[in-house]
Design a protein around this motif. Sequence first.
Motif, PDB file in Angstrom:
ATOM      1  N   ASN A  80     -38.494 -25.207   3.449  1.00 21.55           N
ATOM      2  CA  ASN A  80     -38.223 -26.633   3.288  1.00 21.55           C
ATOM      3  C   ASN A  80     -38.020 -27.320   4.635  1.00 21.55           C
ATOM      4  O   ASN A  80     -37.712 -26.686   5.633  1.00 21.55           O
ATOM      5  N   GLN A  82     -35.320 -30.078   5.735  1.00 15.82           N
ATOM      6  CA  GLN A  82     -34.093 -30.699   5.221  1.00 15.82           C
ATOM      7  C   GLN A  82     -33.396 -31.456   6.332  1.00 15.82           C
ATOM      8  O   GLN A  82     -33.220 -30.914   7.422  1.00 15.82           O
ATOM      9  N   SER A  99     -39.949 -28.003  -0.184  1.00 13.15           N
ATOM     10  CA  SER A  99     -39.707 -29.435  -0.377  1.00 13.15           C
ATOM     11  C   SER A  99     -39.329 -30.121   0.930  1.00 13.15           C
ATOM     12  O   SER A  99     -38.948 -29.468   1.898  1.00 13.15           O
ATOM     13  N   GLN A 101     -36.592 -32.965   2.080  1.00 11.33           N
ATOM     14  CA  GLN A 101     -35.393 -33.652   1.601  1.00 11.33           C
ATOM     15  C   GLN A 101     -34.732 -34.376   2.764  1.00 11.33           C
ATOM     16  O   GLN A 101     -34.223 -33.739   3.686  1.00 11.33           O
ATOM     17  N   VAL A 103     -31.802 -37.102   3.520  1.00 19.57           N
ATOM     18  CA  VAL A 103     -30.636 -37.695   2.868  1.00 19.57           C
ATOM     19  C   VAL A 103     -29.732 -38.371   3.893  1.00 19.57           C
ATOM     20  O   VAL A 103     -29.430 -37.782   4.936  1.00 19.57           O
ATOM     21  N   GLN A 120     -38.089 -35.913  -1.370  1.00 21.81           N
ATOM     22  CA  GLN A 120     -36.911 -36.657  -1.814  1.00 21.81           C
ATOM     23  C   GLN A 120     -36.311 -37.428  -0.653  1.00 21.81           C
ATOM     24  O   GLN A 120     -35.982 -36.844   0.385  1.00 21.81           O
ATOM     25  N   TYR A 121     -36.145 -38.736  -0.852  1.00 23.77           N
ATOM     26  CA  TYR A 121     -35.474 -39.610   0.114  1.00 23.77           C
ATOM     27  C   TYR A 121     -34.325 -40.281  -0.615  1.00 23.77           C
ATOM     28  O   TYR A 121     -34.550 -41.095  -1.514  1.00 23.77           O
TER      29      TYR A 121
END
Length: 166
Positions: A80, A82, A99, A101, A103, A120-121
């Motif tokens: 990932n 991250q 993924s 991610q 954040v 993903q945001y």
Amino acid sequence: MRIKTALLTITASLVVAAATAAPALAEERTCRGTIGATTVDNLRVPQGATCTLNGTRVKGTVKVETGAVLKASRISVIGNVQAEGAARVNVVSSSVGGSVQIVQGKHSKLDRNAVKGDVQYFENRGTISITGNRIDGNLQCKENSPPPSGGGNIVQGNKEDQCARL
């Protein structure tokens, strides 16, 4: 005969001990500066640092810490990407086996990548551009200000919330 039996017993014990030993941990490389076309296990961009990756292969995960900057081009990540609280995360013309991610960070660009997992945001406070990616999972964006921009993404899963139109 006793010596031969004793040696066999010791050898068998060593084999069992080696087989039950704790597995070796993957090494984590800290990136400050530039890394080119080489292979690393896991990669960490520490708080406040800037890391530029060009053609790098990461066998594990890339982690970007608070206030850090990642500029990645033509990289291959088995795991990932991250980031939590990062100042900037740019990934361009790359492949991610897991993924992506991002954040509670600031700025990010995800451009012309192949991502096997989700993108993903969540809760970012800066400009985000998501353009021309192939995403096998979902594209999920929530509570970003301003909302992400971009388009031309091919998503096998769902495009959700702020990313529904991308």
